[in-house]
Design an enzyme around this catalytic site. Structure first.
Site, PDB file in Angstrom:
ATOM      1  CD  GLU A  52      -3.023  -1.022   2.245  1.00 40.92           C
ATOM      2  OE1 GLU A  52      -3.006  -0.052   3.015  1.00 40.92           O
ATOM      3  OE2 GLU A  52      -3.866  -1.926   2.293  1.00 40.92           O
ATOM      4  CD  GLU A  67      -2.938  -6.079   4.210  1.00 40.71           C
ATOM      5  OE1 GLU A  67      -3.836  -5.360   4.691  1.00 40.71           O
ATOM      6  OE2 GLU A  67      -1.749  -5.733   4.124  1.00 40.71           O
TER       7      GLU A  67
HETATM    8  C1  GAL Z   1      -3.967  -2.559   5.531  1.00 41.37           C
HETATM    9  C2  GAL Z   1      -2.492  -2.545   5.876  1.00 41.37           C
HETATM   10  C3  GAL Z   1      -2.220  -3.413   7.085  1.00 41.37           C
HETATM   11  C4  GAL Z   1      -3.203  -3.126   8.181  1.00 41.37           C
HETATM   12  C5  GAL Z   1      -4.582  -3.338   7.651  1.00 41.37           C
HETATM   13  C6  GAL Z   1      -5.653  -3.124   8.699  1.00 41.37           C
HETATM   14  O1  GAL Z   1      -4.296  -1.498   4.762  1.00 41.37           O
HETATM   15  O2  GAL Z   1      -1.725  -2.979   4.810  1.00 41.37           O
HETATM   16  O3  GAL Z   1      -0.922  -3.177   7.540  1.00 41.37           O
HETATM   17  O4  GAL Z   1      -3.016  -1.838   8.597  1.00 41.37           O
HETATM   18  O5  GAL Z   1      -4.811  -2.429   6.615  1.00 41.37           O
HETATM   19  O6  GAL Z   1      -6.893  -3.290   8.113  1.00 41.37           O
END
Ligand code: GAL
Length: 838
Positions: free
Chosen positions: A465, A539
């Site tokens: 990100e 993620e």
């Molecule tokens: C993402 C990020 C992670 C964590 C997550 C929480 O955007 O890459 O490190 O912060 O969100 O939802």
């Protein structure tokens, strides 16, 4: 886009300086007789000694030189001799008042939780929440600097050898001083580095090693710990030796077997040219030697030369998730006929392929990546995990059916990858700094050189990100430069990056596998538009939930454990997995996260919350209910898991939402023996009922093909009566490092876990062990982790017991006022010590 404001700065900051490279080769202590010869059985040309034990520690001060052992008073930050850098760097300095500690060590975990002095109570987030309310940073100069001291003897006979210190990871910005000389500085908190101390050693005498660590600044937006939180090694070699991380085994598998390409870098630090022979020997997973080969070349003084050889293994045992077969390459270095070094490198033989239309293939077979992302901290120890805890965590994930792990957002401890190799877990290995500046490339280089022999690693991730880069041409340039480095160091693995928007732009076309953070439903339109690019959910999810909690309590910072709560950018488990499970072109997904972690305490981003609640397990590794959702859909054994608990006094007659996670055909629910209806299970979803509460029992019976296959029950319990104590293993090694993971359950008179029990448990040990940390998974607990007592949270708490080097029974007793106590014995068995500096 909440991530913009919260993290943009940190994520795009590439700040730090590079240092020398360090290897993580498994080293043999004595060179066995080289294959094919009966001469030169010289013992131990290389020694790799653990330097973890017997340190002294003291906090310094980030603003007041007088309280920082004089550091900076003389402005001699780069003094090349003498102890002018700091009083503490002087060999004569008296550290007898400093704390005695062993590594790995995280001083932040022992600090109290400190609320922000000036937090705006109306604000949705407190910026100090990110790092878990530990007093680190410019506001807390008195707890942000740590000093470590240790002395060690070096025999006069070591003169002429090369000596170095190998640090696996220090958080962060450290200065290493030996005998008053600065021998290394390192700002990255995550990459390994070494210090060549050959010229600075006091041979035949005592050497004083001092490390100053400055954790004022962080590198991420989550708890990162502070201190020398990974191992340190003293490495002694001959002047002619294999270079750290310079040995690589690559394999190509086809009908004829496995074609192995072996290469190893040798450096000649002597004053004369050497005729060097590299003797390779391959050991099969059963320990037998299967192939040998050798290659000879002259290496000039000061020169590093690559020795290469190709070999074919006719019928290789492939490394797979079910059978993670590991080979070893022993590489012996001979200089002018004398054995001067031997290193052993573990590797696996397997093929990997990302197919844009069909997903991921391991050894030619499709494997859906059922992954989790994780930070590196654990309850009780913060970021300083004994090796066993890495394996414990991987085991827990495997039991859930997970087969993949993303090291968010930094290179992991080497022992994490060792555990993944050994247990069969695929890995996305991620660098911390997405940049093509010297620091970014230095970190990437060290990660890849260290990790490229691990069969578990299937992808290099170059960023997460990165708001300034992911959608821009500047980002594309950086990504291309980083990709070039990846390919040069390891042409066998593709690269990815975790993007949270702007797919198709910026870095997206540079990536071999395009990573999607959340927004899983956008993979399909992307795939239609870019059918030639492989995709993956870097993620996914993520449900926020508090273990054992079924009523939200904002004041306490608890959220329900049904699969219903998720931040605006995320989704439930069911929502993302239902998309990925059915689409072969999506290689899989990595849930944010496997375990709760300290810091970033979502969904309550302020005091009293100190831990995130994204985990499928809590910070102790105790499963939350979603664990069983994934277990139901990620593996084949029958699963029937019922929630919530059945203790709802005062709510008689009120409807309670009852859920069941099951992978069977149908589930029938009973309340006190009366059917509440049968539910047909739709793949990748749960089933549910509304049940008017009556004390007693709910029971779910799961059927497949009409037959009862599995069931689960929740019973209304009586009051807490006693403690049940168990350990993950009955026997551990008496090596000063191994640990047993203890679980306390508070149970009623009939042995049923009391779901809201909060008794405070005291752990007492007799025998050769110590409690090194405790925890309970409560995301709002401010109790200390470094203690021998802990309150249970929703019926459970944990303790970690570490063996000393003395074998014998370790007896642990758990007591609480008003409860029958419990005791167990963990046997510390005699074990080989890894060689260490006494
Ligand atoms: C993402 C990020 C992670 C964590 C997550 C929480 O955007 O890459 O490190 O912060 O969100 O939802």
């Amino acid at each position: 886009m909440m991530n913009f404001t919260r993290r943009g700065l940190l994520q795009s900051t590439a700040a730090i300086s590079a240092a020398g490279s360090l290897n993580r080769i498994v080293t043999a202590q004595a060179a066995a007789e080289p294959p094919g010869t009966s001469e030169h059985a010289a013992p131990g040309p290389r020694e790799t000694l653990l330097l973890d034990f017997g340190w002294r520690f003291h906090l310094g001060h980030a603003q007041d030189p007088a309280r920082d052992f004089g550091f900076g008073l003389s402005q001699k930050t780069y003094a090349k001799s003498g102890a002018g850098v700091s009083d503490a760097a002087a060999p004569t300095f008296d550290d007898s008042g400093w704390a005695k500690i062993d590594l790995p060590h995280d001083w932040a975990v022992a600090l109290p939780f400190v609320p922000s002095a000036n937090a705006d109570p109306k604000a949705e987030e407190d910026p100090r929440a990110e790092h878990g309310f530990k007093p680190l940073g410019r506001e807390y100069p008195e707890t942000s600097i740590g000093w470590y001291r240790r002395s060690f003897a070096v025999p006069a006979s070591d003169l002429g050898r090369r000596l170095s210190l190998a640090f696996d990871g220090v958080f962060r910005d450290c200065m290493v001083v030996l005998n008053g000389h600065i021998v290394a500085t390192q700002s990255s908190g995550y990459v390994p580095f070494d210090a060549d101390i050959t010229d600075f050693v006091n041979y035949g005498g005592t050497n004083t090693l001092v490390v100053r660590v400055d954790a004022t600044l962080g590198e991420g937006w989550y708890y990162e710990g502070a201190g020398i939180y990974r191992h340190v090694w003293l490495v002694k070699t001959d002047a002619v030796h294999a270079v750290r991380d310079g040995t690589v085994v690559r394999s190509a598998v086809n009908a004829g077997g496995a074609q192995l390409s072996l290469s190893s870098e040798v450096v000649n630090r002597s004053d004369t040219p050497k005729t060097c022979q590299m003797r390779f020997a391959i050991e099969a997973p059963n320990g037998s030697q299967v192939r040998t080969a050798s290659v000879t070349a002259i290496v000039a003084p000061g020169q590093t030369k690559m020795f290469e050889k190709q070999l074919t293994l006719a019928a290789p045992q492939l490394w797979s998730l079910e059978s993670p077969a590991l080979y070893a390459l022993a590489a012996d270095v001979l200089a002018d006929g004398r054995v001067t070094d031997r290193i052993t490198t573990t590797f696996g033989i397997r093929t990997i392929r990302f197919d844009p239309a069909l997903g991921f293939f391991l050894n030619g077979k499709p494997v859906k990546l059922k992954g989790t992302c994780n930070h590196q901290d654990h309850v009780g120890v913060g970021s300083a995990l004994p090796d066993r805890i890495h394996a414990f965590r991987i085991e827990k994930l495997k039991e859930m059916g997970s087969n993949a792990y993303r090291t968010a957002h930094n290179p992991p401890a080497p022992e994490l990858l060792d555990a993944c190799d050994r247990l069969g877990m695929l890995v996305i290995d991620e660098t911390r700094t997405m940049s093509s500046d010297a620091e970014g490339i230095g970190q990437l280089t060290r990660m890849i050189r260290r990790d490229r022999n691990h069969p578990s690693v299937i992808l290099w991730s170059i960023g997460n990100e990165e708001q300034a880069q992911q959608g821009t041409e500047l980002g594309a340039r950086i990504a291309r430069s980083m990709k070039q480095v990846c390919t040069a160091l390891d042409p066998t693995r593709p690269i990815t990056a975790a993007m949270d928007h702007e797919w198709g732009k910026g870095i997206s076309p540079v990536l071999d596998v395009v990573g999607f953070n959340y927004r899983t439903d956008q993979i399909e339109p992307f795939h239609r538009q870019f059918p030639q690019q492989a995709t993956i959910g870097t993620e996914t999810g993520s449900t926020v939930s508090t273990r054992g909690c079924y009523v939200r309590d904002d004041a306490k910072g608890y959220v329900v454990a049904y699969d219903t709560e998720f931040p605006s950018w995320a989704s439930t488990a069911e929502a993302w997995w239902s998309i990925v499970a059915d689409r072969p072109y999506i290689a899989g997904g990595f849930v944010w996260t496997g375990f709760d972690y300290r810091g970033e305490p979502t969904p309550f981003n302020k005091w009293p919350s100190v831990s995130s609640q994204f985990g499928i397990m809590d910070t102790c590794g105790f499963p939350k209910d979603n664990y069983y959702y994934y277990q139901a859909w990620w593996q084949d054994r029958p699963v029937v898991h019922l929630l919530p608990h059945w203790n709802w006094p005062g709510r008689e007659g009120q409807a309670i939402k009852v859920w069941c996670h099951s992978n069977l055909d149908s589930v029938e629910l009973f309340l006190n023996g009366q059917s509440q209806g049968v539910r047909k299970v739709v793949a990748n979803t749960h089933v549910e009922w509304e049940v008017p509460y009556r004390a007693g029992a709910i029971e779910a019976k799961g059927y497949r093909n009409g037959a009862l296959v599995a069931s689960d029950r929740r019973e209304t319990t009586g009051p807490a009566a006693s403690i049940r104590l168990s350990a993950d293993r009955q026997t551990i090694d008496a090596n000063g490092e191994d640990v047993a993971m203890l679980m306390v359950e508070i149970v009623d008179a009939q042995g049923r876990v009391v779901p809201d029990a909060a008794d405070s448990i005291v752990f007492r040990i007799t025998g050769p062990g110590v409690v090194i940390g405790v925890g309970n998974g409560d995301p709002s607990s401010h109790e200390p982790d470094k203690a021998s007592q802990r309150r249970a949270f929703n019926g459970l708490c944990a303790a970690i017991v570490q063996a000393s080097r003395q074998p014998g029974p370790i007896r642990i007793e758990a007591t609480a006022p008003g409860l029958a106590s419990a005791a167990i014995v963990v046997a510390a068995q005699p074990a080989a010590q890894r060689p260490y500096v006494a």
